[in-house]
Design an enzyme around this catalytic site. Structure first.
Site, PDB file in Angstrom:
ATOM      1  N   HIS A  21      15.004  -1.531   4.926  1.00  0.00           N
ATOM      2  CA  HIS A  21      15.599  -0.414   4.188  1.00  0.00           C
ATOM      3  C   HIS A  21      14.552   0.658   3.887  1.00  0.00           C
ATOM      4  CE1 HIS A  21      18.432   1.382   1.194  1.00  0.00           C
ATOM      5  NE2 HIS A  21      17.298   1.761   0.633  1.00  0.00           N
ATOM      6  N   GLU A  22      13.444   0.234   3.325  1.00  0.00           N
ATOM      7  CA  GLU A  22      12.405   1.198   2.964  1.00  0.00           C
ATOM      8  C   GLU A  22      11.751   1.804   4.207  1.00  0.00           C
ATOM      9  OE1 GLU A  22      12.393   2.217   0.086  1.00  0.00           O
ATOM     10  OE2 GLU A  22      13.524   0.589  -0.865  1.00  0.00           O
ATOM     11  N   HIS A  25      13.637   4.904   5.229  1.00  0.00           N
ATOM     12  CA  HIS A  25      13.216   6.083   4.461  1.00  0.00           C
ATOM     13  C   HIS A  25      11.867   6.599   4.971  1.00  0.00           C
ATOM     14  CE1 HIS A  25      16.491   5.684   1.694  1.00  0.00           C
ATOM     15  NE2 HIS A  25      16.036   4.596   1.090  1.00  0.00           N
TER      16      HIS A  25
END
Length: 421
Positions: A21-22, A25
């Site tokens: 997920h990170e 980003h």
């Protein structure tokens, strides 16, 4: 050894879904030219860190998520003020390092009083050095060093807020998007390992006095038809037919050891009056073809998405009590239980968790990615940005409320463990 393996697998599941997920980003922020100051897994005190390129990668104590800190999202932490005495180190006539303390220890550095400085737009600094004014250009990747920490400056074109609406939205949406991609890939892997369901089998007959046992149904029998209706893998339809025939004979066609035979079973009513025969199902499977793997994974992803939204709807409408909610401790407990069932079930569960994390983060709740996307969308409609102080305040309140909710559900989880529930 089994316990250690279970713990490691549980930690790995959380690490993978949060990291992917990170990373979404991080990757799209870097593509947009945004300076990423920190890539963190967990919150709270730092356990471990290293720096690669412009970004510090950290592992923190509380394993309740992670974050990617981009320049310009919060007030910039680099401050050099006029009237301040500093030291600078030059390379090819350009400032590469700015020292704010321990100036006497900075060898090969020029010391002076700051007359003017711009670390974001003009990238220059004017120093009063023994009564002489010296003007210097600052390198766009210059470091400010204070209290043993090195912080890279962030020119305005490296700020999150300086990028187009599309690039900012992509940098935010990329986190949930990577969770969706991971979930689909894991569902593909699960289908390849588990196969395609092609029949219903008698998995267990818990009560040897049940109608199923008395009719001589046996574990491993393949259910072909019930009252003449082909069942396939629809166990729910089989339950419905049996429920409608309480105290009435039901004809079940089975295959046992490759031989077809008919068995008559008379369901007994339960407390609600529905017929039951006392059978727990299992499923026969076959290997999935290439196309079937993608189709089945897509179906699983759709079904799990519907289930997650149904659960969120029940939460919003108050059909769940707060005591019914589980937090990180409960999720870790369930993950550990599933890890003991084997890698096949753990793969499926990890896919569901990744899908849930992606969906949850897209909810328009302050501090979540969905709320940040909502603000970017409002900016696109209004054609001017929202006041950053107001937006930051909304996200702060949302984050505080999420942390409070997490504390409550974690407290509930710990009470469940103490009570042995």
């Amino acid at each position: 050894m089994q316990m250690i393996q279970t713990v490691l697998l549980t930690v790995l599941v959380f690490f993978v879904i949060v990291t992917i997920h990170e990373w979404g980003h991080y990757y799209f922020a870097k593509r947009a030219g945004i300076l990423v100051r920190e890539f963190a897994i967990g919150f709270g005190p730092k356990l471990f860190s290293f720096k690669r390129g412009e970004t510090k990668f950290t592992l923190r104590l509380v394993p309740a998520g992670g974050y990617v800190r981009m320049a310009g999202e919060d007030p910039e932490i680099v401050e050099v003020q006029t009237g301040q005495t500093i030291a600078v180190r030059l390379k090819d006539g350009v400032v590469h390092r700015i020292y704010l303390d321990r100036l006497d220890e900075r060898s090969e550095a020029i010391r002076g009083e700051v007359l003017s400085v711009d670390l974001e737009r003009q990238l220059h600094i004017d120093l009063d050095i023994d009564g002489e004014v010296e003007k210097y250009s600052i390198h766009p990747q210059a470091l400010v060093i204070a209290r043993g920490n090195e912080t890279q400056i962030a020119p305005i074109d490296r700020h999150f807020s300086s990028k187009s609406v599309g690039k900012r939205a992509m940098a935010i949406f990329a986190g949930p998007m990577m969770n969706f991609i991971l979930a689909f890939v894991l569902f593909l892997v699960y289908i390849q390992m588990a196969g395609i369901k092609d029949s219903i089998l008698v998995g267990d007959i818990p009560n040897q006095q049940s109608p199923a046992a008395m009719a001589n149904l046996q574990v491993g029998d393949k259910i072909v038809t019930v009252n003449g209706e082909a069942i396939g893998v629809d166990f729910g339809r089989m339950i419905d037919i049996i429920a409608e025939n309480s105290n009435k004979p039901v004809d079940i066609r089975i295959e046992r050891d490759g031989v077809a035979q008919n068995i008559s079973v008379t369901p007994l009513p339960d407390e609600a009056g529905d017929g039951k025969i006392g059978v727990a199902p299992s499923y026969g499977t076959r290997s999935a073809g290439f196309g079937e793997t993608f189709t089945a994974a897509g179906t699983l992803m759709k079904d799990m998405t519907v289930m997650i939204f149904d659960g969120l709807k029940m939460l919003v409408t108050g059909q769940f009590k707060l005591d019914d909610l589980g937090g990180p401790v409960r999720t870790a407990e369930v993950t550990a239980e599933i890890a003991q069932q084997g890698i096949v079930q753990l793969t499926s569960w990890t896919a569901v968790l990744s899908l849930y994390l992606g969906i949850f983060n897209l909810l328009p709740v302050p501090a979540l990615d969905g709320s940040r996307l909502l603000f970017i969308g409002l900016e696109a409609v209004r054609r001017k940005p929202i006041n950053p102080n107001r937006e930051a305040f909304v996200h702060f309140i949302g984050f505080a409320m999420l942390m409070l909710l997490m504390l409550v559900v974690t407290y509930n989880d710990i009470l469940r463990l103490i009570r042995g529930e």
